[in-house]
Write a protein that holds these residues in place. Structure first.
Motif, PDB file in Angstrom:
ATOM      1  N   SER A 204       0.698  -1.129  -0.229  1.00 30.78           N
ATOM      2  CA  SER A 204      -0.091  -0.047   0.036  1.00 30.78           C
ATOM      3  C   SER A 204       0.766   1.144   0.066  1.00 30.78           C
ATOM      4  O   SER A 204       1.950   1.210   0.270  1.00 30.78           O
ATOM      5  CB  SER A 204      -0.770  -0.046   1.168  1.00 30.78           C
ATOM      6  N   ALA A 205       0.052   2.210  -0.389  1.00 30.91           N
ATOM      7  CA  ALA A 205       0.947   3.703  -0.430  1.00 30.91           C
ATOM      8  C   ALA A 205       1.568   4.050   1.144  1.00 30.91           C
ATOM      9  O   ALA A 205       2.721   4.495   1.258  1.00 30.91           O
ATOM     10  CB  ALA A 205       0.054   4.721  -0.669  1.00 30.91           C
ATOM     11  N   ALA A 206       0.699   3.599   2.271  1.00 34.63           N
ATOM     12  CA  ALA A 206       1.395   3.921   3.489  1.00 34.63           C
ATOM     13  C   ALA A 206       2.412   3.024   3.875  1.00 34.63           C
ATOM     14  O   ALA A 206       3.275   3.582   4.418  1.00 34.63           O
ATOM     15  CB  ALA A 206      -0.097   3.662   4.484  1.00 34.63           C
ATOM     16  N   ARG A 207       2.563   1.915   3.484  1.00 35.07           N
ATOM     17  CA  ARG A 207       3.485   0.985   3.743  1.00 35.07           C
ATOM     18  C   ARG A 207       4.917   1.706   2.962  1.00 35.07           C
ATOM     19  O   ARG A 207       5.853   1.492   3.655  1.00 35.07           O
ATOM     20  CB  ARG A 207       3.202  -0.537   3.501  1.00 35.07           C
ATOM     21  N   ILE A 208       4.590   1.810   1.797  1.00 37.81           N
ATOM     22  CA  ILE A 208       5.761   2.152   0.949  1.00 37.81           C
ATOM     23  C   ILE A 208       6.255   3.618   1.544  1.00 37.81           C
ATOM     24  O   ILE A 208       7.385   3.767   1.568  1.00 37.81           O
ATOM     25  CB  ILE A 208       5.506   2.487  -0.578  1.00 37.81           C
ATOM     26  N   SER A 209       5.347   4.475   1.984  1.00 37.18           N
ATOM     27  CA  SER A 209       6.029   5.876   2.629  1.00 37.18           C
ATOM     28  C   SER A 209       6.808   5.661   4.006  1.00 37.18           C
ATOM     29  O   SER A 209       7.680   6.153   4.064  1.00 37.18           O
ATOM     30  CB  SER A 209       4.642   6.584   3.094  1.00 37.18           C
ATOM     31  N   GLU A 248       1.509   4.100  -7.675  1.00 35.42           N
ATOM     32  CA  GLU A 248       0.518   3.394  -8.709  1.00 35.42           C
ATOM     33  C   GLU A 248       0.149   2.171  -7.770  1.00 35.42           C
ATOM     34  O   GLU A 248       0.398   1.703  -7.229  1.00 35.42           O
ATOM     35  CB  GLU A 248       1.312   2.631  -9.927  1.00 35.42           C
ATOM     36  N   ALA A 249      -1.328   2.302  -7.945  1.00 34.56           N
ATOM     37  CA  ALA A 249      -2.122   1.048  -7.498  1.00 34.56           C
ATOM     38  C   ALA A 249      -1.910  -0.099  -8.540  1.00 34.56           C
ATOM     39  O   ALA A 249      -1.790  -0.010  -9.969  1.00 34.56           O
ATOM     40  CB  ALA A 249      -3.489   1.329  -7.426  1.00 34.56           C
ATOM     41  N   ASP A 263       1.348  -4.611   7.256  1.00 38.81           N
ATOM     42  CA  ASP A 263       1.085  -3.073   7.498  1.00 38.81           C
ATOM     43  C   ASP A 263       2.187  -2.449   7.802  1.00 38.81           C
ATOM     44  O   ASP A 263       3.359  -3.148   7.966  1.00 38.81           O
ATOM     45  CB  ASP A 263       0.006  -3.233   8.556  1.00 38.81           C
ATOM     46  N   VAL A 264       2.184  -1.478   8.496  1.00 37.84           N
ATOM     47  CA  VAL A 264       3.504  -0.402   8.728  1.00 37.84           C
ATOM     48  C   VAL A 264       3.886  -1.246   9.794  1.00 37.84           C
ATOM     49  O   VAL A 264       5.289  -1.395   9.876  1.00 37.84           O
ATOM     50  CB  VAL A 264       3.026   1.061   8.853  1.00 37.84           C
ATOM     51  N   ALA A 265       3.355  -1.613  10.818  1.00 37.26           N
ATOM     52  CA  ALA A 265       4.088  -1.963  12.156  1.00 37.26           C
ATOM     53  C   ALA A 265       4.794  -3.402  11.583  1.00 37.26           C
ATOM     54  O   ALA A 265       5.871  -3.577  12.279  1.00 37.26           O
ATOM     55  CB  ALA A 265       3.053  -2.346  13.105  1.00 37.26           C
ATOM     56  N   SER A 266       4.241  -4.179  10.913  1.00 34.89           N
ATOM     57  CA  SER A 266       4.911  -5.612  10.447  1.00 34.89           C
ATOM     58  C   SER A 266       6.288  -5.325   9.715  1.00 34.89           C
ATOM     59  O   SER A 266       7.140  -5.780   9.741  1.00 34.89           O
ATOM     60  CB  SER A 266       4.002  -6.249   9.663  1.00 34.89           C
ATOM     61  N   ASP A 267       6.184  -4.011   8.959  1.00 34.13           N
ATOM     62  CA  ASP A 267       7.297  -3.807   8.001  1.00 34.13           C
ATOM     63  C   ASP A 267       8.383  -3.180   8.780  1.00 34.13           C
ATOM     64  O   ASP A 267       9.686  -3.464   8.697  1.00 34.13           O
ATOM     65  CB  ASP A 267       6.941  -2.833   6.769  1.00 34.13           C
TER      66      ASP A 267
END
Length: 284
Positions: A204-209, A248-249, A263-267
């Motif tokens: 997702s965009a949030a994870r990439i950010s 890009e989706a 999710d972000v926490a797992s990354d």
């Protein structure tokens, strides 16, 4: 019964699933076990205490399960274990383990391993990786899931390569490569995150950010490694970050859901755990 070419030599003690295919002039030793749907091409040698899962394909001239290229190895009984659905191209060499670690060389599942790749003793190769032609992994190298290793790359003993990392062509890898990063050049340096790979896997965009922020903290903020780790840990509890740029989706036609849920926490946990275990320092 297994489909075995008349010129192949398969030891009667070997265990082959009923639909295994074995090509011409291939040799299979007594302690080998091969799972359903696996195809072994011509002129291969599979020996040692080697266990191979299902739906693998070995192209011609592979040497699988030979003893380690380690002068201290005293002919101890060690193993090679290979998962499912791996593609192993021509002239690959995978060795069994040594008791310097756990006595097992491990290969996961769904890997794409190109010609002339060498996996030395005690290597742990994850799943969904790509190893391009002539990639050479020395003893005790660990490679995380979804990593990509470029052609003619050499990886030093005991180096760890994180999940989703990418190593460019002809890399000389003597230090650990953190997850999600792209490293290349001579001398080797971290260039950016593996953005293309993450997008292809549906991040997702949030994870990439958040991964971009981890890269910035590690490489562009002037922090010591300890300070960077502490700052990265804080990302797990921060509000979900806004994307730094439009991402890009993935095409709905290409995938229904992300290949790598999380999710972000797992990354963040993936990165922090990797850095905590780093023994050789990281590529910086």
């Amino acid at each position: 019964m297994a489909i075995i070419h008349p010129t192949a030599i398969v030891d009667p003690a070997a265990e082959l699933a009923e639909d295994v295919q074995v090509g011409a002039y291939t040799l299979i030793g007594p302690h080998v076990r091969i799972g359903a749907g696996t195809v072994v091409g011509p002129h291969c040698v599979i020996e040692g205490r080697t266990t191979i899962g299902s739906q693998n394909r070995f192209f011609q001239f592979c040497s699988i399960g030979a003893v380690p290229q380690d002068i201290s190895h005293g002919q101890e009984e060690t193993e090679l274990r290979i998962g499912d659905r791996n593609t192993v191209r021509e002239f690959c060499t995978f060795n069994t383990g040594t008791w310097k670690e756990e006595g097992v060389t491990r290969v996961g599942s769904d890997n794409w391993i190109m010609a002339y790749v060498h996996l030395a003793h005690d290597v742990r190769l994850g799943s969904h990786t790509i190893l391009a032609n002539n990639a050479t992994l020395a003893g005790h190298v660990h490679v995380g899931d979804w990593a990509v290793i470029g052609g003619l790359t050499g990886v030093h003993q005991f180096v760890h390569i994180g999940a989703h990392a990418m190593i460019g062509f002809q890399g000389h890898v003597a230090q650990d490569v953190p997850p999600f990063m792209t490293v290349e050049g001579n001398p080797l340096a971290a260039r950016a995150i593996n953005l293309t790979g993450l997008r292809r896997r549906g991040f997702s965009a949030a994870r990439i950010s958040a991964i971009k922020q981890m890269h910035k903290l590690l490489y562009r903020s002037g922090l010591t490694l300890e300070q960077a780790v502490a700052a990265i840990q804080g990302l797990a509890t921060a509000e979900e970050p806004a994307p730094a740029e439009a991402v890009e989706a993935p095409s709905a036609a290409a995938r229904v859901e992300a290949l790598v849920p999380g999710d972000v926490a797992s990354d963040v946990a993936t990165m922090v755990d990797f850095l905590a275990a780093a023994k050789r320092g990281i590529v910086r």
